[in-house]
Design an enzyme around this catalytic site. Structure first.
Site, PDB file in Angstrom:
ATOM      1  N   ARG A  72     -13.112  12.947  17.671  1.00  0.00           N
ATOM      2  CA  ARG A  72     -12.052  12.041  17.255  1.00  0.00           C
ATOM      3  C   ARG A  72     -10.699  12.686  17.557  1.00  0.00           C
ATOM      4  O   ARG A  72     -10.597  13.895  17.779  1.00  0.00           O
ATOM      5  CB  ARG A  72     -12.136  11.738  15.749  1.00  0.00           C
ATOM      6  CG  ARG A  72     -13.431  11.109  15.275  1.00  0.00           C
ATOM      7  CD  ARG A  72     -13.605   9.681  15.767  1.00  0.00           C
ATOM      8  NE  ARG A  72     -14.788   9.066  15.181  1.00  0.00           N
ATOM      9  CZ  ARG A  72     -16.002   9.116  15.705  1.00  0.00           C
ATOM     10  NH1 ARG A  72     -16.197   9.781  16.844  1.00  0.00           N
ATOM     11  NH2 ARG A  72     -17.017   8.515  15.118  1.00  0.00           N
TER      12      ARG A  72
ATOM     13  N   ILE B 160      -0.629   7.525   3.361  1.00  0.00           N
ATOM     14  CA  ILE B 160       0.450   7.385   4.338  1.00  0.00           C
ATOM     15  C   ILE B 160       1.671   6.744   3.691  1.00  0.00           C
ATOM     16  O   ILE B 160       2.812   7.188   3.878  1.00  0.00           O
ATOM     17  CB  ILE B 160      -0.012   6.541   5.538  1.00  0.00           C
ATOM     18  CG1 ILE B 160      -1.186   7.210   6.260  1.00  0.00           C
ATOM     19  CG2 ILE B 160       1.138   6.306   6.521  1.00  0.00           C
ATOM     20  CD1 ILE B 160      -1.844   6.328   7.322  1.00  0.00           C
TER      21      ILE B 160
ATOM     22  N   GLY C  25       0.820  -1.210   0.000  1.00  0.00           N
ATOM     23  CA  GLY C  25       0.000   0.000   0.000  1.00  0.00           C
ATOM     24  C   GLY C  25       0.849   1.253   0.000  1.00  0.00           C
ATOM     25  O   GLY C  25       0.412   2.314   0.454  1.00  0.00           O
TER      26      GLY C  25
ATOM     27  N   LEU D 104       0.716  -1.720   5.083  1.00  0.00           N
ATOM     28  CA  LEU D 104      -0.328  -0.691   5.085  1.00  0.00           C
ATOM     29  C   LEU D 104      -1.503  -1.054   4.202  1.00  0.00           C
ATOM     30  O   LEU D 104      -2.596  -0.490   4.356  1.00  0.00           O
ATOM     31  CB  LEU D 104       0.247   0.648   4.604  1.00  0.00           C
ATOM     32  CG  LEU D 104       1.402   1.275   5.388  1.00  0.00           C
ATOM     33  CD1 LEU D 104       1.868   2.549   4.698  1.00  0.00           C
ATOM     34  CD2 LEU D 104       0.994   1.565   6.816  1.00  0.00           C
ATOM     35  N   ALA D 105      -1.305  -1.968   3.245  1.00  0.00           N
ATOM     36  CA  ALA D 105      -2.346  -2.273   2.263  1.00  0.00           C
ATOM     37  C   ALA D 105      -3.610  -2.771   2.948  1.00  0.00           C
ATOM     38  O   ALA D 105      -3.572  -3.737   3.710  1.00  0.00           O
ATOM     39  CB  ALA D 105      -1.842  -3.323   1.274  1.00  0.00           C
ATOM     40  N   ALA D 106      -4.714  -2.101   2.685  1.00  0.00           N
ATOM     41  CA  ALA D 106      -5.999  -2.493   3.277  1.00  0.00           C
ATOM     42  C   ALA D 106      -7.124  -1.726   2.607  1.00  0.00           C
ATOM     43  O   ALA D 106      -6.930  -0.614   2.118  1.00  0.00           O
ATOM     44  CB  ALA D 106      -6.012  -2.206   4.790  1.00  0.00           C
TER      45      ALA D 106
ATOM     46  N   LYS E  98      -9.155  -4.927  11.150  1.00  0.00           N
ATOM     47  CA  LYS E  98      -7.913  -4.341  11.662  1.00  0.00           C
ATOM     48  C   LYS E  98      -7.468  -5.056  12.943  1.00  0.00           C
ATOM     49  O   LYS E  98      -6.265  -5.258  13.170  1.00  0.00           O
ATOM     50  CB  LYS E  98      -8.080  -2.844  11.915  1.00  0.00           C
ATOM     51  CG  LYS E  98      -8.432  -2.020  10.692  1.00  0.00           C
ATOM     52  CD  LYS E  98      -7.499  -2.248   9.525  1.00  0.00           C
ATOM     53  CE  LYS E  98      -6.139  -1.586   9.703  1.00  0.00           C
ATOM     54  NZ  LYS E  98      -5.311  -1.679   8.478  1.00  0.00           N
TER      55      LYS E  98
ATOM     56  N   TYR F 130     -14.795  -3.107   9.350  1.00  0.00           N
ATOM     57  CA  TYR F 130     -13.439  -2.580   9.186  1.00  0.00           C
ATOM     58  C   TYR F 130     -12.635  -2.739  10.475  1.00  0.00           C
ATOM     59  O   TYR F 130     -11.490  -3.216  10.459  1.00  0.00           O
ATOM     60  CB  TYR F 130     -13.490  -1.103   8.775  1.00  0.00           C
ATOM     61  CG  TYR F 130     -12.141  -0.428   8.759  1.00  0.00           C
ATOM     62  CD1 TYR F 130     -11.202  -0.746   7.779  1.00  0.00           C
ATOM     63  CD2 TYR F 130     -11.800   0.530   9.708  1.00  0.00           C
ATOM     64  CE1 TYR F 130      -9.955  -0.141   7.764  1.00  0.00           C
ATOM     65  CE2 TYR F 130     -10.558   1.141   9.701  1.00  0.00           C
ATOM     66  CZ  TYR F 130      -9.641   0.805   8.728  1.00  0.00           C
ATOM     67  OH  TYR F 130      -8.407   1.400   8.722  1.00  0.00           O
TER      68      TYR F 130
ATOM     69  N   THR G 219     -10.212   0.493   3.213  1.00  0.00           N
ATOM     70  CA  THR G 219     -10.521   1.394   4.323  1.00  0.00           C
ATOM     71  C   THR G 219     -11.912   1.990   4.149  1.00  0.00           C
ATOM     72  O   THR G 219     -12.405   2.128   3.032  1.00  0.00           O
ATOM     73  CB  THR G 219      -9.489   2.539   4.412  1.00  0.00           C
ATOM     74  OG1 THR G 219      -9.509   3.279   3.187  1.00  0.00           O
ATOM     75  CG2 THR G 219      -8.088   1.982   4.627  1.00  0.00           C
TER      76      THR G 219
END
Length: 376
Positions: A255, A12, A7, A81-83, A191, A187, A85
């Site tokens: 947040r 990022i 990713g 990092l690949a996911a 994770k 999600y 989202t």
């Protein structure tokens, strides 16, 4: 070192790749250039153009065994990092989120567990979403972790969290790494499993695992067109188009918004610092910011005279509050964020102004959630 970033052409990942090159590391990027993230012409996207000439770029998916195995050859470290989202999208694209997020991580570890390799450390991007609701203090001083809010309460305009057996108000406090893990979205579940796979398998095969529970990451370069990215870029794009802002719930949900450069610096420490080995860290600012504050601040910085409407709409799977306790990462890695919210959002707004509004399917994404009964 030789470092593989899965990713690595993303928001990022591309910044991390360039930072690692600056530090003298040799970087390989594996990325499928998903159109949802990179647009219809992904080879022209900011992330791809940033890394294409300075890294060894491999286009493909983390679910492709042969490709992933080749990319791992000779690597000293992996930053995974690949996911897929997006909390909302995950609630109906369940198979895809599991196949990529859990399946891709399982495949990476399966290759490492069953073949020869030089990998000494795997850093995985976990998420604050694994916590679900944050940590609260009850009137008697004990810490509690509220479960999902009831749909009936939210329909009645009551968005605050509740905890069985407690009638008084709950005090929001920072969420530390020992807090209860109870994700409220698909999600978040993926994770959680990604993190647990890495932190369970890696020590058993002689590889150091590191997990970073990123809070809400934002900054220049975050997709303005992806309807499932963070609210700061979504709001920025809508305002630049002169469209009204629909604030969900009552606008007081909060947040921990962490600037992308700080996330990159924390992740570099996760690759290089000996004390990071086999540890889990929060990465945030330690300060909660309400969604209404986000909208008002962006309106001021973008000089956008658009209506900001509190609608009372809500999405199933969303949480009320969460912000990070940053004591552990400061103690072990010496990390403190360089950007507070005001400084970071000013950088984002300046970049958004220079970039201009982008075509987005944000309204369509909300309509899809309504059709599936996930948005009220």
């Amino acid at each position: 070192m030789k470092v593989l970033i899965t990713g690595g052409a993303g928001f990022i990942g591309s910044r991390l790749a360039l930072r690692l090159v600056e530090c003298g590391h040799e970087v390989t990027v594996l990325d499928n250039l998903l159109p949802q993230v990179h647009g219809d012409r992904p080879e022209e996207s900011e992330g791809y153009r940033a890394v294409a000439a300075k890294t060894n770029f491999v286009r493909g998916s983390v679910t492709d065994r042969d490709l992933l195995q080749r990319a791992l050859t000779g690597q000293d470290a992996v930053v995974h990092l690949a996911a897929e989202t997006g909390t909302g999208q995950s609630m109906y694209e369940i198979e895809r989120y599991n196949a990529v997020n859990i399946g891709g991580t399982a495949l990476l570890l399966d290759i490492l567990a069953n073949g020869e390799h030089a990998v000494k450390r795997v850093v995985v991007a976990s998420s604050r979403s694994i916590y679900g609701e944050g940590r609260y203090r009850a009137p008697d001083g004990t810490f509690v972790y509220p479960e999902h809010r009831a749909e009936a309460d939210m329909k009645a305009g009551d968005f605050e969290v509740k905890h069985p057996g407690i009638d008084g108000p709950l005090e929001l406090v920072s969420t530390d790494e020992e807090s209860k893990i109870h994700p409220s979205s698909v999600y978040g579940i993926t994770k959680q499993v990604q993190e647990q796979l890495v932190m369970t398998v890696c020590p058993s095969i002689g590889v150091e695992g590191v997990a970073f529970r990123y809070q809400n990451v934002f900054g220049p370069g975050q997709s303005l067109s992806n309807p499932y990215t963070g609210i700061l870029s979504i709001f920025s794009n809508l305002m630049m188009q002169g469209k009204p802002i629909n604030i969900f719930e009552d606008g007081e949900e909060s947040r921990d918004f962490v600037f992308v450069d700080d996330v990159v610096e924390a992740t570099v420490l996760g690759i290089e610092h000996p004390a990071a080995a086999n540890e889990v860290f929060n990465v945030g600012t330690g300060d909660p910011v309400t969604v209404m504050t986000v909208a008002q601040t962006l309106s001021r910085l973008l000089e956008a005279d658009v209506p900001i409407e509190v609608s009372g709409n809500f999405r199933l799977g969303d949480i009320r509050h969460n912000y990070a306790d940053m004591a552990k990462i400061e103690r072990l890695l010496g990390f403190t964020p360089a950007y507070d919210f005001e400084r970071g959002i000013a950088r984002l707004a300046a970049w958004a102004k220079a970039s201009g509004p982008q075509a987005s399917s944000y309204e369509e994404s909300l309509a899809e959630m309504r059709r599936k009964g996930l948005m009220k």
